[in-house]
Motif scaffolding. Structure first.
Motif, short mmCIF file in Angstrom:
data_model
loop_
_atom_site.label_atom_id
_atom_site.label_comp_id
_atom_site.label_asym_id
_atom_site.label_seq_id
_atom_site.Cartn_x
_atom_site.Cartn_y
_atom_site.Cartn_z
N VAL A 155 -11.02 1.62 -7.63
CA VAL A 155 -9.84 1.56 -6.75
C VAL A 155 -8.78 0.68 -7.39
O VAL A 155 -9.04 -0.44 -7.83
CB VAL A 155 -10.22 1.02 -5.36
CG1 VAL A 155 -8.98 0.90 -4.48
CG2 VAL A 155 -11.26 1.93 -4.71
N GLN A 156 -7.56 1.21 -7.42
CA GLN A 156 -6.42 0.51 -8.02
C GLN A 156 -5.23 0.67 -7.10
O GLN A 156 -5.04 1.74 -6.50
CB GLN A 156 -6.10 1.11 -9.40
CG GLN A 156 -4.91 0.50 -10.11
CD GLN A 156 -4.48 1.34 -11.32
OE1 GLN A 156 -4.47 2.56 -11.27
NE2 GLN A 156 -4.13 0.67 -12.41
N VAL A 157 -4.43 -0.35 -6.97
CA VAL A 157 -3.24 -0.20 -6.16
C VAL A 157 -2.28 0.75 -6.86
O VAL A 157 -2.05 0.67 -8.07
CB VAL A 157 -2.57 -1.57 -5.88
CG1 VAL A 157 -2.01 -2.21 -7.15
CG2 VAL A 157 -1.47 -1.44 -4.82
N GLY A 158 -1.74 1.70 -6.10
CA GLY A 158 -0.72 2.58 -6.66
C GLY A 158 0.60 1.84 -6.76
O GLY A 158 0.83 0.85 -6.06
N ARG A 159 1.45 2.29 -7.66
CA ARG A 159 2.73 1.62 -7.85
C ARG A 159 3.84 2.66 -7.93
O ARG A 159 3.76 3.61 -8.70
CB ARG A 159 2.71 0.78 -9.13
CG ARG A 159 1.73 -0.40 -9.09
CD ARG A 159 1.65 -1.12 -10.42
NE ARG A 159 0.87 -2.34 -10.33
CZ ARG A 159 -0.43 -2.43 -10.57
NH1 ARG A 159 -1.12 -1.35 -10.90
NH2 ARG A 159 -1.05 -3.60 -10.48
N ARG A 367 -8.27 -7.85 -7.75
CA ARG A 367 -7.39 -8.94 -7.31
C ARG A 367 -6.01 -8.42 -6.96
O ARG A 367 -5.43 -8.77 -5.92
CB ARG A 367 -7.28 -9.99 -8.42
CG ARG A 367 -6.41 -11.19 -8.08
CD ARG A 367 -5.89 -11.85 -9.35
NE ARG A 367 -4.92 -10.98 -10.02
CZ ARG A 367 -4.50 -11.18 -11.27
NH1 ARG A 367 -4.97 -12.18 -11.99
NH2 ARG A 367 -3.61 -10.36 -11.81
N ASN A 368 -5.46 -7.55 -7.82
CA ASN A 368 -4.12 -7.01 -7.57
C ASN A 368 -4.11 -6.12 -6.34
O ASN A 368 -3.14 -6.10 -5.57
CB ASN A 368 -3.64 -6.22 -8.79
CG ASN A 368 -3.37 -7.11 -9.99
OD1 ASN A 368 -3.09 -8.30 -9.84
ND2 ASN A 368 -3.45 -6.55 -11.18
N PHE A 369 -5.19 -5.39 -6.13
CA PHE A 369 -5.28 -4.54 -4.94
C PHE A 369 -5.28 -5.39 -3.67
O PHE A 369 -4.58 -5.09 -2.70
CB PHE A 369 -6.53 -3.68 -5.00
CG PHE A 369 -6.79 -2.91 -3.74
CD1 PHE A 369 -6.08 -1.77 -3.44
CD2 PHE A 369 -7.74 -3.36 -2.81
CE1 PHE A 369 -6.29 -1.07 -2.26
CE2 PHE A 369 -7.97 -2.68 -1.64
CZ PHE A 369 -7.24 -1.53 -1.36
N PRO A 439 -8.97 -0.86 3.76
CA PRO A 439 -7.89 -0.15 3.07
C PRO A 439 -8.30 0.44 1.73
O PRO A 439 -7.71 1.43 1.27
CB PRO A 439 -6.83 -1.23 2.88
CG PRO A 439 -7.13 -2.26 3.92
CD PRO A 439 -8.61 -2.25 4.07
N GLU A 440 -9.34 -0.16 1.08
CA GLU A 440 -9.76 0.36 -0.24
C GLU A 440 -10.34 1.77 -0.14
O GLU A 440 -10.49 2.46 -1.15
CB GLU A 440 -10.79 -0.58 -0.87
CG GLU A 440 -12.08 -0.75 -0.11
CD GLU A 440 -12.00 -1.88 0.91
OE1 GLU A 440 -13.07 -2.26 1.43
OE2 GLU A 440 -10.90 -2.37 1.20
N LYS A 441 -10.64 2.21 1.08
CA LYS A 441 -11.14 3.58 1.26
C LYS A 441 -10.01 4.59 1.49
O LYS A 441 -10.25 5.79 1.55
CB LYS A 441 -12.13 3.63 2.42
CG LYS A 441 -13.40 2.82 2.14
CD LYS A 441 -14.44 3.02 3.23
CE LYS A 441 -15.72 2.26 2.89
NZ LYS A 441 -16.78 2.46 3.92
N TYR A 442 -8.79 4.07 1.60
CA TYR A 442 -7.64 4.96 1.82
C TYR A 442 -7.13 5.47 0.47
O TYR A 442 -6.04 5.16 0.02
CB TYR A 442 -6.55 4.20 2.57
CG TYR A 442 -5.35 5.06 2.98
CD1 TYR A 442 -5.52 6.17 3.80
CD2 TYR A 442 -4.07 4.75 2.52
CE1 TYR A 442 -4.43 6.94 4.17
CE2 TYR A 442 -2.97 5.52 2.89
CZ TYR A 442 -3.16 6.62 3.70
OH TYR A 442 -2.07 7.38 4.07
N ILE A 443 -7.95 6.27 -0.20
CA ILE A 443 -7.60 6.77 -1.54
C ILE A 443 -7.51 8.30 -1.56
O ILE A 443 -7.41 8.90 -2.63
CB ILE A 443 -8.62 6.31 -2.59
CG1 ILE A 443 -10.02 6.77 -2.23
CG2 ILE A 443 -8.55 4.80 -2.79
CD1 ILE A 443 -11.05 6.55 -3.33
#
Length: 466
Positions: A155-159, A367-369, A439-443
């Motif tokens: 899981v990675q935060v989208g940008r 961490r960034n996520f 929220p990490e499951k909202y992919i």
């Protein structure tokens, strides 16, 4: 014979970016001046083969010419060109010197110089694509596929716009480039297959060959069949330039995908992000004055090489213009196409080496996520409120995000306190609630999409994964 140190060369392609001997030898086999003369000689040989097939000359002539071109050297041809001031006439003279009087008339018979030049270029670029370019591109594509599959659940935060958006996975992010690069590999393959030749004479009207053949187009087809090529639908003194234009465009477009990928990777390597990293050798230096630095030099190099070679495409487009049946305004500029190919291959090989050792920092990705994970729920929250009939869900959630930022409370906490929104909150299903709590499951289907993209392109490009 000219002999010089590579460090006396002028082009960085020769003294800096071809230091790996195995890569230089591969490039040279197709793209050197020696290779160009060899391919031009092959066209002259194909010509006499077709003449023999049509009863114009004997098979003995074919044998003589074949033996003659096997003995040719570029040094000899260049020495002859100093006298003739014409490269193809020099080549013809050098072949004729090695054959009998009976064979001499059939060398270059009915052809003009650009029957040889354009056909030879199409042949060598076609073979370069099939035997060198496409296999190298596919090797990098396979590496990207392996990363996409390995990291499909990371899981990675989208940008978007440089700002944190909703989550993806790192594998999904890499799969973007699997798809884009896959499309470009396919385009290179197709445009290379479509490269054409010509044996139609000085203005393309078969003036000379029509003296001997009632159907000169069939003779042209015979010559080109010896080389595995088809004829340009129409030609003047030159082949229709769009075939080579489309081929080079496919290369530059592929280069652009690699520049985009490299830009993404180097930004993910920024100190404040630190999600990926290049393998760093034990003796490698990042800065002449800051010993702690580890710069993304390889990704930056690829982008820099793209900046150097991408503008060459403008020149290739300009070479589409040739006055009447031909002028000489492409005679110098077209000679630089091999440099575009070498620039691309140099960058592809660099990325293969770097990506095979790509370091993914899963702790920093997490961490960034988590830095903005509470705000991530704003999108699903607004959509869910709207789905349950809220008349202005977007504005309601926007106000809550401002309140959350000011108060430090989570969005989920604020909505549960809101009397106005409580009726909507109570309607949420367990699945919907789970996405807001975690929220990490909202992919979405990021993981599955990465798999599908890899599966599609591995099948389409016939790339076998380990």
């Amino acid at each position: 014979m000219i002999s010089r140190s590579i460090f006396d060369n002028i082009s960085p392609l020769d003294h800096r970016y071809s230091m790996r001997s195995e890569e230089f030898e591969e490039y040279s086999r197709y793209l050197s001046e020696r290779a160009k003369i060899r391919y031009q000689s092959e066209v002259e040989l194909a010509l006499v083969k077709a003449l023999a097939k049509n009863g114009i000359c004997s098979e003995e002539v074919v044998k003589e010419v074949k033996q003659a071109i096997s003995e040719l050297s570029p040094e000899e041809v260049y020495a002859e060109e100093k006298k003739t001031r014409h490269n193809i006439r020099a080549l013809v003279n050098c072949i004729q010197k090695r054959v009998s009087e009976d064979a001499k008339p059939y060398i270059h018979f009915t052809t003009t110089s650009f029957d040889i030049v354009d056909t030879a270029n199409s042949l060598r670029y076609k073979e370069t694509a099939e035997e060198l370019i496409v296999p190298t591109l596919k090797k990098l594509e396979k590496v990207l596929m392996e990363i996409a599959l390995r990291e499909k659940d990371t899981v990675q935060v989208g940008r978007t716009h440089g700002q944190h958006a909703v989550p993806v996975t790192f594998g999904f992010a890499v799969a973007e480039y699997v798809s884009r690069f896959g499309n470009k590999i396919h385009a290179v393959e197709e445009s290379a297959k479509n490269l054409r030749g010509k044996i139609s004479g000085a203005v393309g009207a078969y003036n000379a060959s029509h003296l001997f053949f009632d159907k000169p187009e069939e003779f042209e087809a015979d010559v080109l069949a010896e080389l595995g090529l088809k004829a340009s639908t129409h030609s003047t003194q030159i082949v229709e330039p769009e075939y080579i234009t489309d081929f080079v465009h496919s290369l530059i477009s592929a280069f652009g995908v690699l520049a985009s990928f490299s830009d993404d990777m180097r930004h993910l390597q920024r100190s404040e992000i630190g999600e990926v990293g290049e393998h760093f050798g034990k003796d490698q230096v990042g800065s002449s004055t800051m010993p702690h630095k580890r710069n993304p030099i390889n990704y930056e190099n690829v982008k820099s090489m793209w900046k150097a070679f991408m503008p060459h495409m403008v020149t290739v487009y300009q070479d589409q213009l040739s006055e009447h049946q031909r002028d000489l305004t492409n005679s110098a500029s077209s000679r630089f196409i091999p440099e575009i190919i070498v620039g691309l291959l140099s960058s592809v090989n660099r990325l293969i080496r770097v990506c095979e050792k790509l370091v993914v920092d899963h702790e920093n990705i997490k961490r960034n996520f988590e830095m903005n994970k509470e705000m991530i729920v704003a999108e699903p929250l607004y959509i869910l409120l709207a789905s349950y009939g809220h008349p202005d869900a977007h504005e309601a959630v926007r106000k809550l995000t401002l309140e959350s930022q000011q108060s430090g409370e989570t969005l989920r906490g604020l909505i549960q306190k809101s009397e106005e929104l409580k009726p909507y909150w109570e309607k949420l299903t367990d699945k919907q609630m789970e996405l807001l709590i975690n929220p990490e499951k909202y992919i979405g289907i990021a993981s599955q999409k990465a798999e599908k993209v890899v599966e599609y392109w591995s099948e389409k490009l016939d790339i076998e994964l380990d």
